[in-house]
Motif scaffolding. Structure first.
Motif, PDB file in Angstrom:
ATOM      1  N   THR A 157       0.843  -1.190   0.000  1.00 33.21           N
ATOM      2  CA  THR A 157       0.000   0.000   0.000  1.00 33.21           C
ATOM      3  C   THR A 157       0.880   1.242   0.000  1.00 33.21           C
ATOM      4  N   TYR A 209       0.019  -2.480  -6.248  1.00 33.05           N
ATOM      5  CA  TYR A 209       0.010  -1.577  -5.103  1.00 33.05           C
ATOM      6  C   TYR A 209      -1.282  -0.766  -5.118  1.00 33.05           C
ATOM      7  N   GLU A 210      -1.822  -0.516  -3.943  1.00 32.25           N
ATOM      8  CA  GLU A 210      -3.007   0.337  -3.844  1.00 32.25           C
ATOM      9  C   GLU A 210      -2.591   1.680  -3.245  1.00 32.25           C
TER      10      GLU A 210
END
Length: 641
Positions: A157, A209-210
């Protein structure tokens, strides 16, 4: 005739057979022409860069060898194991740099050669990591500063916080990833909701990925950080004039030259980054002006600005009075005779001394610079935090005492006070000293004990008249070599610091009489002190000293030596040659004996030996008490032998 012919044929056959036998003897068996690389291996046992053996693929037709090693392998020094045809040899043995193809020549027994080109390839990388994610202000109109995101690699993240009110619907990040990896999407994105970024490695493996953006809470900072009248904005000013901001009670004091028209002055005001201020522009400062600073969260703070028109030294003192609403000066500022004011000395119409000890002063205003005839400034025991640069205008000043205030720094302008002889700065919060101190060539005493100093400027060595330097109770870990240039220095206080050595140049202090170095990190007496030709008193109490050098006898002028609270296990017999010694204290050590030679110190007035491991002392030492009245302190039960 037939018999003759048969004989001739037999002779001819013999000659032919003999001839053939001679040829075989001269040329020998035919030599091998085999010249192949039959095996090419990088063995892990011979190559630290490899975890397993790597076999090269041999293309005999094209004379090439190809080996593939894991991505990231250091291939600048690999050692191959090579097998070639029987009776052949190969060159280029040993470790080689395989960054580029390497050629190997195989030579057959018959001298013929074959050349192979060896290439080492790396497998495709599987690295796929976002290493940096930044929203640059230059790339995003919605931002006024760069915003660096935080990457949680384990959770995959990425989070960033932008200022309150930022439009996040069209932001373009600058992204860095591991070498060879690609990131998708690119360019401007709407970050109202989390955005997913896919990173693809060279080997086509991927990771996602966020990325989330949060909006910071509205800022509540609402300060005026700088207030001044710029000469460029105000006709009649030949220089910028800064105000003194008293943050605790939100007062700002500004003094302007006599004759200034204060009915229309334009201030330059700096405030907290996200705040706003009202009013703005030119104002009438005949009376106090109130400015309201509004924070981003709409909370407010009000500052009152008072402009004084300074035309005399009396006005400067009034500015000092007004800058400190909580003062205990007790001045009647309506009285024109300032010589009647407490702590003020006037000579020939000029203020020459201010003795303002413990007067509840929080601010030393810039107007202090108007007192150009001031010779003595005593401000001990107040709450002053800042020294204005205008102090550099006090060119007649010889004595400055700011002891026991809250001063955090000394302005460089102090270098203009070339008549200063004494500076008292102990018990403040000073972190560093300006290099301009080196310009004070008349300075004799500098006391900066009980501050937060970690070092000294090298320019300290320029103080040729300095006789007393007090650095005790700071955090100094080393002294500059230039300290050896202080040839007038007599007193050096370095107690309670973090020193473990002294520069060799300390030996050049030929005027030094007193050296106090208690409570530091010394494990031995520094060699430099053995060359001090005038030294009388030396204390190194409560360090970690384990031995005393036999060179101690070089300090023939020594009268006072205290080494209490160390880890001494013995005292050298050479100490008995210090015929001038009057005090010797080695309490709280680990001594089990002391040398008989101490009995030679007939001028000894005090010999303190308590709290050691002594069970006896030599009779010659005990005789000092009997014959010369020496105050001999030993533990109960210690006998004379």
């Amino acid at each position: 005739m037939k018999k003759y012919s048969v004989l001739v044929l037999l002779l001819a056959s013999f000659v032919f057979i003999t001839s053939c036998g001679s040829d075989d003897d001269e040329n020998g068996p035919k030599k091998s022409e085999a010249r192949q690389i039959t095996s090419f291996v990088f063995e892990s046992e011979l190559n630290d860069a490899l975890e397993e053996d790597i076999d090269g693929i041999i293309d005999e037709q094209n004379k090439t060898v190809t080996a593939t090693v894991p991505y990231g392998t250091q291939i600048t020094s690999l050692l191959p194991t090579i097998e070639v045809s029987e009776k052949a040899s190969v060159n280029n043995e040993g470790a080689r740099n395989f960054t580029n193809p390497v050629e190997y020549t195989v030579t057959a027994e018959d001298g013929s050669v074959a050349t192979y080109s060896v290439t080492v390839n790396l497998t495709a990388s599987d690295e796929k990591q976002i290493t940096e994610f930044i929203f640059l202000a230059n790339d995003n109109e919605a931002l006024n500063k760069d915003v660096v995101a935080t990457i949680d690699e384990a959770a995959k993240t990425i989070t960033a916080t932008v200022d309150f009110g930022t439009d996040v619907t069209g932001l373009s990040p600058a992204i860095k990833a591991t070498v060879g990896a690609t990131v998708n999407p690119t360019g401007v994105q709407d970050f109202t909701d989390p955005v997913s970024y896919t990173v693809t490695a060279k080997d086509n493996s991927t990771v996602t990925y966020e990325v989330s953006i949060t909006e910071a809470a509205p800022d509540n900072d609402k300060r005026i950080t700088d207030f001044k009248f710029l000469a460029s904005d105000n006709a009649g000013f030949d220089k910028d004039i800064a105000g003194s901001i008293h943050e605790e009670d939100k007062n700002i004091f500004v003094s302007v030259p006599g004759g200034t028209d204060v009915t229309s002055l334009t201030p330059s005001i700096e405030i907290s980054e996200m705040a706003s201020i009202n009013p703005t522009g030119a104002r009438d400062f005949t009376n106090r002006v109130v400015y309201t600073v509004t924070a981003q969260d709409n909370s407010t703070a009000s500052y009152t600005v008072l402009v004084n028109v300074v035309v005399s030294e009396r006005d400067a003192l009034i500015a000092l009075y007004n800058s400190n609403p909580n003062n205990t000066l007790g001045w009647d500022i309506q009285n024109a005779d300032i010589s009647t004011w407490t702590g003020v000395t006037v000579v020939d119409g000029h203020v020459t001394e201010l003795d303002l000890l413990k007067m509840g002063l929080d601010v030393l205003p810039p107007e202090i610079g108007i007192l150009t005839k001031l010779e003595r400034l005593q401000l001990k025991g107040n709450n002053i935090r800042t020294i204005p640069s205008e102090i550099g205008l006090l060119e007649e000043l010889t004595y400055l005492n700011l002891e026991s205030n809250k001063v955090t720094g000394i302005p460089s302008e102090i270098g203009s006070l070339t008549k200063l002889k004494t500076i008292q700065l102990h018990h403040n919060n000073i972190n560093s000293l300006p290099s301009e101190l080196g310009l004070l060539d008349q300075l004799g005493q500098l006391v900066v004990s009980s501050n937060n100093l970690t070092s000294l400027p090298a320019e300290i060595g320029q103080l040729g008249n300095l006789w007393d330097l007090n650095l005790a109770y700071n955090k100094i870990a080393s002294l500059p070599a230039e300290i050896g240039q202080l040839r007038s220095l007599k007193m050096l206080h370095i107690q309670n610091n973090q020193l473990s050595t002294l520069p060799a140049e300390i030996a050049d202090l030929y005027s030094l009489t007193n050296l106090y170095a208690d409570r530091n990190n010394f494990t031995a007496l520094p060699n430099g002190i053995f060359g001090l030709s005038a030294i009388k008193a030396v204390t190194f109490e409560y360090n970690s000293i384990t031995t005393i050098s036999s060179q101690i006898n070089n300090i023939s002028t020594l009268t006072y030596l205290k080494l209490d609270g160390n880890i001494l296990t013995q005292v050298p017999k050479e100490i008995g040659q210090l015929s001038s010694l009057k005090t010797l204290s080695v309490r709280y050590n680990s001594l089990s004996s002391i040398p008989t030679e101490i009995g030679n110190l007939t001028n000894l007035e005090r010999l303190w030996l308590t709290n050691n491991n002594l069970t006896s002392v030599p009779q010659a030492v005990c005789n000092l008490k009997t014959n010369y009245g020496t105050d001999l302190l030993v533990d109960d039960g210690v006998a004379c032998q």
